[in-house]
Design a protein around this motif. Structure first.
Motif, PDB file in Angstrom:
ATOM      1  N   GLU A 162       0.836  -1.048   0.123  1.00 16.89           N
ATOM      2  CA  GLU A 162       0.162   0.064  -0.108  1.00 16.89           C
ATOM      3  C   GLU A 162       0.885   1.331   0.048  1.00 16.89           C
ATOM      4  N   ALA A 163       1.897   1.277   0.740  1.00 20.65           N
ATOM      5  CA  ALA A 163       2.944   2.240   0.842  1.00 20.65           C
ATOM      6  C   ALA A 163       3.500   2.746  -0.534  1.00 20.65           C
ATOM      7  N   VAL A 164       3.993   1.592  -1.214  1.00 22.11           N
ATOM      8  CA  VAL A 164       4.316   1.849  -2.739  1.00 22.11           C
ATOM      9  C   VAL A 164       3.156   2.378  -3.617  1.00 22.11           C
ATOM     10  N   ALA A 165       2.075   1.711  -3.626  1.00 20.05           N
ATOM     11  CA  ALA A 165       0.975   2.307  -4.241  1.00 20.05           C
ATOM     12  C   ALA A 165       0.656   3.707  -4.209  1.00 20.05           C
ATOM     13  N   ALA A 166       0.860   4.314  -2.893  1.00 14.32           N
ATOM     14  CA  ALA A 166       0.374   5.445  -2.653  1.00 14.32           C
ATOM     15  C   ALA A 166       1.622   6.806  -2.714  1.00 14.32           C
ATOM     16  N   SER A 167       2.502   6.124  -3.154  1.00 15.11           N
ATOM     17  CA  SER A 167       3.828   7.000  -3.340  1.00 15.11           C
ATOM     18  C   SER A 167       3.753   7.473  -4.716  1.00 15.11           C
ATOM     19  N   GLU A 168       3.592   8.793  -5.004  1.00 16.00           N
ATOM     20  CA  GLU A 168       3.940   9.627  -6.123  1.00 16.00           C
ATOM     21  C   GLU A 168       5.174   9.186  -7.126  1.00 16.00           C
ATOM     22  N   GLY A 169       4.916   9.137  -8.329  1.00 23.57           N
ATOM     23  CA  GLY A 169       6.318   8.582  -8.921  1.00 23.57           C
ATOM     24  C   GLY A 169       6.518   6.993  -9.087  1.00 23.57           C
ATOM     25  N   LEU A 170       6.082   6.001  -7.988  1.00 20.07           N
ATOM     26  CA  LEU A 170       6.267   4.806  -7.845  1.00 20.07           C
ATOM     27  C   LEU A 170       5.067   4.107  -8.622  1.00 20.07           C
ATOM     28  N   ARG A 171       5.323   3.108  -9.110  1.00 20.95           N
ATOM     29  CA  ARG A 171       4.028   2.107  -9.391  1.00 20.95           C
ATOM     30  C   ARG A 171       4.330   0.628  -8.726  1.00 20.95           C
ATOM     31  N   LEU A 172       3.589   0.258  -7.990  1.00 18.66           N
ATOM     32  CA  LEU A 172       3.457  -1.152  -7.453  1.00 18.66           C
ATOM     33  C   LEU A 172       3.486  -2.151  -8.677  1.00 18.66           C
ATOM     34  N   ALA A 173       4.488  -2.914  -8.746  1.00 22.93           N
ATOM     35  CA  ALA A 173       4.661  -3.768  -9.902  1.00 22.93           C
ATOM     36  C   ALA A 173       4.287  -5.307  -9.402  1.00 22.93           C
ATOM     37  N   GLY A 174       4.714  -5.607  -8.216  1.00 22.77           N
ATOM     38  CA  GLY A 174       4.538  -7.036  -7.701  1.00 22.77           C
ATOM     39  C   GLY A 174       5.235  -7.375  -6.447  1.00 22.77           C
ATOM     40  N   VAL A 175       5.737  -8.512  -6.595  1.00 23.62           N
ATOM     41  CA  VAL A 175       6.299  -9.098  -5.503  1.00 23.62           C
ATOM     42  C   VAL A 175       7.802  -9.736  -5.956  1.00 23.62           C
ATOM     43  N   MET A 176       8.624  -9.972  -5.089  1.00 26.05           N
ATOM     44  CA  MET A 176       9.895 -10.562  -5.287  1.00 26.05           C
ATOM     45  C   MET A 176      10.348 -11.510  -3.947  1.00 26.05           C
ATOM     46  N   ALA A 177      11.185 -12.422  -4.243  1.00 21.75           N
ATOM     47  CA  ALA A 177      11.580 -13.250  -3.284  1.00 21.75           C
ATOM     48  C   ALA A 177      12.877 -14.063  -3.654  1.00 21.75           C
ATOM     49  N   VAL A 178      13.540 -14.491  -2.791  1.00 21.89           N
ATOM     50  CA  VAL A 178      14.688 -15.363  -2.822  1.00 21.89           C
ATOM     51  C   VAL A 178      14.482 -16.547  -2.024  1.00 21.89           C
ATOM     52  N   ALA A 179      14.641 -17.876  -2.651  1.00 21.90           N
ATOM     53  CA  ALA A 179      14.127 -18.991  -1.750  1.00 21.90           C
ATOM     54  C   ALA A 179      15.310 -19.146  -0.516  1.00 21.90           C
ATOM     55  N   PRO A 180      14.964 -19.476   0.491  1.00 25.99           N
ATOM     56  CA  PRO A 180      15.956 -19.569   1.611  1.00 25.99           C
ATOM     57  C   PRO A 180      16.845 -20.771   1.400  1.00 25.99           C
ATOM     58  N   ALA A 181      18.153 -20.590   1.540  1.00 28.39           N
ATOM     59  CA  ALA A 181      19.142 -21.624   1.477  1.00 28.39           C
ATOM     60  C   ALA A 181      19.026 -22.818   2.186  1.00 28.39           C
ATOM     61  N   GLY A 182      19.265 -23.848   1.462  1.00 30.32           N
ATOM     62  CA  GLY A 182      19.308 -25.288   2.077  1.00 30.32           C
ATOM     63  C   GLY A 182      17.829 -25.988   2.052  1.00 30.32           C
ATOM     64  N   VAL A 183      16.972 -25.500   1.550  1.00 35.61           N
ATOM     65  CA  VAL A 183      15.706 -25.962   1.503  1.00 35.61           C
ATOM     66  C   VAL A 183      15.224 -26.114   0.045  1.00 35.61           C
ATOM     67  N   ASP A 184      14.327 -27.201  -0.119  1.00 36.32           N
ATOM     68  CA  ASP A 184      13.642 -27.276  -1.238  1.00 36.32           C
ATOM     69  C   ASP A 184      12.719 -26.176  -1.688  1.00 36.32           C
ATOM     70  N   PRO A 185      13.286 -25.465  -2.696  1.00 32.36           N
ATOM     71  CA  PRO A 185      12.638 -24.087  -3.030  1.00 32.36           C
ATOM     72  C   PRO A 185      10.938 -24.225  -3.478  1.00 32.36           C
ATOM     73  N   ARG A 186      10.326 -25.306  -3.813  1.00 33.04           N
ATOM     74  CA  ARG A 186       9.165 -25.365  -4.285  1.00 33.04           C
ATOM     75  C   ARG A 186       8.164 -25.122  -2.990  1.00 33.04           C
ATOM     76  N   GLY A 187       8.264 -25.289  -1.771  1.00 34.53           N
ATOM     77  CA  GLY A 187       7.467 -24.765  -0.771  1.00 34.53           C
ATOM     78  C   GLY A 187       7.431 -23.185  -0.777  1.00 34.53           C
ATOM     79  N   PRO A 188       8.747 -22.825  -0.556  1.00 32.16           N
ATOM     80  CA  PRO A 188       8.702 -21.227  -0.545  1.00 32.16           C
ATOM     81  C   PRO A 188       8.227 -20.531  -1.616  1.00 32.16           C
ATOM     82  N   PHE A 189       8.481 -21.030  -2.878  1.00 33.21           N
ATOM     83  CA  PHE A 189       7.824 -20.624  -4.004  1.00 33.21           C
ATOM     84  C   PHE A 189       6.400 -20.468  -4.119  1.00 33.21           C
ATOM     85  N   GLU A 190       5.783 -21.556  -3.599  1.00 32.25           N
ATOM     86  CA  GLU A 190       4.322 -21.824  -3.317  1.00 32.25           C
ATOM     87  C   GLU A 190       3.759 -20.611  -2.676  1.00 32.25           C
ATOM     88  N   ARG A 191       4.518 -20.552  -1.304  1.00 30.68           N
ATOM     89  CA  ARG A 191       4.103 -19.502  -0.623  1.00 30.68           C
ATOM     90  C   ARG A 191       4.084 -18.198  -1.115  1.00 30.68           C
TER      91      ARG A 191
END
Length: 242
Positions: A162-191
């Motif tokens: 909401e803070a991004v979306a409300a900021s002039e000059g910024l556009r909320l485009a979505g989300v990003m993440a890095v899968a935690p190290a040492g775990v099967d990435p499928r669970g985190p990416f589904e989350r």
């Protein structure tokens, strides 16, 4: 093999991996965008990649990133800030990045908005320019969260979006993440996919899901990533950071 041929071969191989992952997931061909992460590599490599058809490049370190973006300003590239951003460097990042993948706190969002406004005032950006911003999500379990890795806790994402979306000059485009190290990435990416869906429910235009790197891009594509960030598989072993 010379560098141009090496990069062309590696880029083609990663594109093949992405295409096969799209097909395996039943997704349309070309639905996943490849961001080639060029941090620590020279501007000449960026030029060679552009000659191979790369359209999106990722950087993470100031002032290296800004210098490289300016050196390649004549190329038709979209520049992505994919690493953590110190608040004090937000203005510098806002002057060259087209997309910031790592907004994880409201202080940084405010600093990016101020920096973007200044870049427009100083003529570094045209009037009406908009900076795309992704909310970085920390996918680690609460007890395993490491503040040094960056990313907002899942419960903090709606307010940050909401803070991004409300900021002039910024556009909320979505989300990003890095899968935690040492775990099967499928669970985190589904989350992450679940978090992304909740963000889109409130902000329908926030369709970007940036996830997956050289070692786990297939799992990210299956989970719905729209952008994968690949460095090593295209450019090779990263030079030591000086």
């Amino acid at each position: 093999m010379d560098r141009a041929a090496e990069l062309a071969e590696n880029l083609a191989d990663v594109r093949r991996r992405v295409a096969e992952a799209e097909a395996a997931a039943g997704r349309p061909a070309g639905s996943v965008h490849l961001v080639v992460v060029t941090k620590t590599f020279p501007a000449e490599d960026v030029r060679l990649l552009a000659g191979c058809g790369a359209t999106d490049v990722g950087e993470s370190r100031e002032p290296e990133a800004g210098l490289k973006a300016r050196a390649c300003a004549d190329l038709p590239l979209r520049w992505h800030q994919v690493g953590q951003v110190q608040t004090k460097k937000a203005a510098a990042v806002a002057a060259w990045a087209d997309v910031v993948h790592s907004a994880d706190r409201e202080r940084l969002v405010a600093a990016l908005a101020r920096g973007h406004a200044r870049s427009v005032e100083e003529g570094l950006r045209p009037e009406g320019h908009v900076l795309d911003v992704l909310v970085q999500v920390d996918l680690a379990d609460d007890e395993d969260r490491d503040p040094g890795r960056g990313g907002a806790a899942v419960g903090d994402v709606p307010a940050l979006a909401e803070a991004v979306a409300a900021s002039e000059g910024l556009r909320l485009a979505g989300v990003m993440a890095v899968a935690p190290a040492g775990v099967d990435p499928r669970g985190p990416f589904e989350r992450l996919a679940q978090v992304a869906a909740r963000v889109r429910a409130e902000h329908p235009g926030a369709a970007v899901v940036s996830a997956g790197m050289s070692g786990d891009l297939e799992e990210a594509v299956v989970a719905g990533a729209t952008h994968v960030r690949v460095g090593r598989a295209v450019l090779g072993a990263r030079p030591p950071i000086v």
